[in-house]
Scaffold this motif. Sequence first.
Motif, PDB file in Angstrom:
ATOM      1  N   SER A 335       0.327  -1.139  -0.199  1.00 27.33           N
ATOM      2  CA  SER A 335      -0.321   0.479   0.478  1.00 27.33           C
ATOM      3  C   SER A 335       0.740   1.177   0.329  1.00 27.33           C
ATOM      4  O   SER A 335       1.910   0.939   0.455  1.00 27.33           O
ATOM      5  CB  SER A 335      -0.547   0.342   0.843  1.00 27.33           C
ATOM      6  N   THR A 336       0.794   2.382  -0.003  1.00 25.37           N
ATOM      7  CA  THR A 336       0.613   3.357  -0.515  1.00 25.37           C
ATOM      8  C   THR A 336       0.960   3.719   1.213  1.00 25.37           C
ATOM      9  O   THR A 336       2.543   4.763   1.873  1.00 25.37           O
ATOM     10  CB  THR A 336      -0.030   4.792  -0.787  1.00 25.37           C
ATOM     11  N   LEU A 337       0.707   3.940   2.442  1.00 21.33           N
ATOM     12  CA  LEU A 337       0.711   4.004   3.446  1.00 21.33           C
ATOM     13  C   LEU A 337       2.518   3.082   3.510  1.00 21.33           C
ATOM     14  O   LEU A 337       3.049   3.818   4.466  1.00 21.33           O
ATOM     15  CB  LEU A 337      -0.198   3.637   4.390  1.00 21.33           C
ATOM     16  N   GLN A 338       2.093   2.200   3.795  1.00 20.02           N
ATOM     17  CA  GLN A 338       3.410   1.266   3.869  1.00 20.02           C
ATOM     18  C   GLN A 338       4.569   1.675   2.956  1.00 20.02           C
ATOM     19  O   GLN A 338       5.659   1.651   3.820  1.00 20.02           O
ATOM     20  CB  GLN A 338       3.225  -0.013   3.559  1.00 20.02           C
ATOM     21  N   LEU A 339       4.641   2.262   2.014  1.00 22.29           N
ATOM     22  CA  LEU A 339       5.692   2.837   1.019  1.00 22.29           C
ATOM     23  C   LEU A 339       6.172   4.045   1.672  1.00 22.29           C
ATOM     24  O   LEU A 339       7.644   4.163   1.621  1.00 22.29           O
ATOM     25  CB  LEU A 339       5.466   2.944  -0.118  1.00 22.29           C
ATOM     26  N   VAL A 340       4.955   4.804   2.434  1.00 29.42           N
ATOM     27  CA  VAL A 340       5.821   6.207   3.533  1.00 29.42           C
ATOM     28  C   VAL A 340       6.951   5.834   4.241  1.00 29.42           C
ATOM     29  O   VAL A 340       7.688   6.618   4.431  1.00 29.42           O
ATOM     30  CB  VAL A 340       4.306   7.118   3.207  1.00 29.42           C
ATOM     31  N   LEU A 341       5.794   4.462   5.164  1.00 32.22           N
ATOM     32  CA  LEU A 341       6.338   4.291   6.269  1.00 32.22           C
ATOM     33  C   LEU A 341       8.176   3.499   6.247  1.00 32.22           C
ATOM     34  O   LEU A 341       8.530   3.914   6.995  1.00 32.22           O
ATOM     35  CB  LEU A 341       5.581   3.334   7.067  1.00 32.22           C
ATOM     36  N   LEU A 342       8.041   3.057   5.508  1.00 32.72           N
ATOM     37  CA  LEU A 342       9.375   2.934   4.638  1.00 32.72           C
ATOM     38  C   LEU A 342      10.378   3.717   4.033  1.00 32.72           C
ATOM     39  O   LEU A 342      12.129   3.350   4.313  1.00 32.72           O
ATOM     40  CB  LEU A 342       9.124   1.819   3.595  1.00 32.72           C
ATOM     41  N   ALA A 343      10.169   4.672   3.941  1.00 32.99           N
ATOM     42  CA  ALA A 343      10.296   5.819   3.179  1.00 32.99           C
ATOM     43  C   ALA A 343      11.136   6.689   4.684  1.00 32.99           C
ATOM     44  O   ALA A 343      12.527   6.297   4.920  1.00 32.99           O
ATOM     45  CB  ALA A 343       9.642   6.724   2.372  1.00 32.99           C
ATOM     46  N   LEU A 344      10.158   6.642   5.352  1.00 29.53           N
ATOM     47  CA  LEU A 344      10.051   7.284   6.644  1.00 29.53           C
ATOM     48  C   LEU A 344      11.537   7.639   7.441  1.00 29.53           C
ATOM     49  O   LEU A 344      12.092   7.178   8.000  1.00 29.53           O
ATOM     50  CB  LEU A 344       9.393   7.838   7.496  1.00 29.53           C
ATOM     51  N   ALA A 345      11.508   5.184   7.837  1.00 26.13           N
ATOM     52  CA  ALA A 345      12.260   4.263   8.125  1.00 26.13           C
ATOM     53  C   ALA A 345      13.378   5.014   8.370  1.00 26.13           C
ATOM     54  O   ALA A 345      15.008   4.666   8.261  1.00 26.13           O
ATOM     55  CB  ALA A 345      11.572   2.780   8.340  1.00 26.13           C
ATOM     56  N   GLY A 346      13.537   4.895   6.377  1.00 25.90           N
ATOM     57  CA  GLY A 346      15.444   4.575   5.979  1.00 25.90           C
ATOM     58  C   GLY A 346      15.699   6.357   5.758  1.00 25.90           C
ATOM     59  O   GLY A 346      16.957   7.079   6.627  1.00 25.90           O
ATOM     60  N   LEU A 347      14.703   7.397   6.135  1.00 25.66           N
ATOM     61  CA  LEU A 347      15.524   8.634   6.129  1.00 25.66           C
ATOM     62  C   LEU A 347      15.749   8.495   7.544  1.00 25.66           C
ATOM     63  O   LEU A 347      17.045   9.119   8.214  1.00 25.66           O
ATOM     64  CB  LEU A 347      14.696   9.914   6.424  1.00 25.66           C
ATOM     65  N   VAL A 348      15.745   7.956   9.063  1.00 33.11           N
ATOM     66  CA  VAL A 348      15.835   7.799  10.410  1.00 33.11           C
ATOM     67  C   VAL A 348      16.961   7.433  10.960  1.00 33.11           C
ATOM     68  O   VAL A 348      17.845   7.629  10.955  1.00 33.11           O
ATOM     69  CB  VAL A 348      14.696   7.094  10.932  1.00 33.11           C
ATOM     70  N   ALA A 349      17.007   5.953   9.321  1.00 35.56           N
ATOM     71  CA  ALA A 349      18.165   5.201   9.725  1.00 35.56           C
ATOM     72  C   ALA A 349      19.410   5.893   9.458  1.00 35.56           C
ATOM     73  O   ALA A 349      20.198   6.227  10.209  1.00 35.56           O
ATOM     74  CB  ALA A 349      17.930   3.885   9.133  1.00 35.56           C
ATOM     75  N   LEU A 350      19.421   6.829   7.770  1.00 36.08           N
ATOM     76  CA  LEU A 350      20.263   7.624   7.141  1.00 36.08           C
ATOM     77  C   LEU A 350      20.820   8.920   8.254  1.00 36.08           C
ATOM     78  O   LEU A 350      21.864   8.501   8.533  1.00 36.08           O
ATOM     79  CB  LEU A 350      19.584   7.844   6.054  1.00 36.08           C
ATOM     80  N   GLY A 351      19.609   8.934   9.335  1.00 33.82           N
ATOM     81  CA  GLY A 351      20.220  10.198  10.148  1.00 33.82           C
ATOM     82  C   GLY A 351      21.088   9.794  11.551  1.00 33.82           C
ATOM     83  O   GLY A 351      21.794  10.495  11.695  1.00 33.82           O
ATOM     84  N   ALA A 352      20.357   8.296  11.453  1.00 30.91           N
ATOM     85  CA  ALA A 352      20.975   8.055  13.004  1.00 30.91           C
ATOM     86  C   ALA A 352      22.762   7.161  12.411  1.00 30.91           C
ATOM     87  O   ALA A 352      23.928   8.029  13.570  1.00 30.91           O
ATOM     88  CB  ALA A 352      20.628   6.601  13.226  1.00 30.91           C
TER      89      ALA A 352
END
Length: 389
Positions: A335-352
Motif C-alpha cells: 500500500s501507499t502508506l507502507q511505502l511512506v513508512l518505509l521511506a521514513l524509516a530509511g531517512l531515520v536510519a540515514l540520520g542515525a
Amino acid sequence: MSPAVSGTARLGRRTKDLTQRLEAGDIAVIDHEDIDRVAAEALVERRPAAVINAAASTSGRYPNAGPRILVEAGIVLVDAVGPALFETLRDGDAITIEHGAVHRDGEVVLHGEAQDDATVAAAQEAAREGLSEQLELFAENTMEYMLRERDLLLDGVGAPDVRTPLHGRSVLIVVRGYHYKEDLATLRPFIRENRPVLIGVDGGADAVLDSGLRPDMIIGDMDSVSDRALRSGAELVVHAYRDGRAPGLERLSELGLEDRAVVFAASGTSEDIAMLMADEKGASVIVAVGTHGTLEEFLDKGRAGMSSTFLTRLRIGSKLVDAKGVSRLYRQRISTLQLVLLALAGLVALGAALWSTEGGQALFQIVGARLDGLLSAFTLLFEPRPAGP
C-alpha cells in the motif's frame, strides 16, 4: 426473487455493438445464446439495470461464465424470452421487469425466465455433461481446418504483403478479450523498452488507443473497431472469407480508407491471422494480450473458431508469449502508506548513521544553524515596528 427494475430499453442483437451505446441504468435487450465472459464483463462495465435475452443465456452446450458474472454483479437477467422480443420492444421504450415479466405502459407484453444464483448454478452443472460431445466436435473441426488451411499453416501461403516492417521485431497483438485492459497496462514497461509493433485485432485497436498508444496495424473484419481507430494512421488488413469476399472493405470505402487496406483471405479468426501474419513476416517474438487459450475460451468462441486458434498456436510454437493474467501475477500488494513508512524509516536510519560520525554531527550543526537563521528572519516579519516620532 429479483426485485422489479425499470429503465430505458436499448436493443442490439450484437452484444459488443450494444455496449458501445449502453448507459448506466438502461435495460439491455440482446439475442445472445451462451453469453461468454467477455460479453458479460463488457455489459457489467456499462452498469445496466437489467439484461433481457431473447436466447438462452446458457444453452447447455458448455458451462459458460457469462450469466454468473451478470447475476453476481447484481444485474437482473431475464432469459429465453424468444424472437418476439425484438418484434415487440422498440429502442427507447420505458419498461419494467418483475419476476420475469416485461411490462410496458402498465401491461405485460413479454415473459421470460428470471435467473438468479441458484438457476445459473443449476444450468452450469447440467451444461458440464455436454462437454464430451463438444470435445468430439472440436476434434472433427480441427481435422477439417487443418486440411483446408494446410498451405497457410505449414508454409504461410496466402499472407499478403504489408508495409509495416515486422522482420526481427517484437510484435504485441491486442484482442479485446479476458483481462486485456489490466494486462496491457502491466506491459507498459515492456512496450516502452522494446518498442514492439502494436497490432490491434478489431476492437483491440481501440484498447491500444485508450491506453495512450497508437496501433501500427489493425487486422480484422472491421465490424467492431471505431472510426477513430481506423483513421489513426495504422495499416489496415481486412480479414476476408476464404472465397475472397471482404465485407469490411465496404465500411473502409465509406470512410475513404479502402486504398490503404490489404486483404487477407483465410477461414480462421482475426486473432489467428494476426498471429500467422506476424510469424510469416519474421517477428522475433509475439506477445498476445486478450487472446483465447483455455478450453472455456475456445468454447466461448464457438466450434467454428476453436480449431483454428488451437492449430495456430501449435504453428507459432515457442515464439508466442501469452500475456494473459500477467496483471494478476504482478499485482501490487504494497500500500501507499507502507511505502511512506518505509521511506521514513530509511531517512531515520540515514540520520542515525550520519550522527554517529564527526562529519555528520558537523553537518547537522550547520543545517541547524541555517534553519535557526531562517526561523529568526521569518519571525522578524511579524514583530511590531516602533511608531514614528
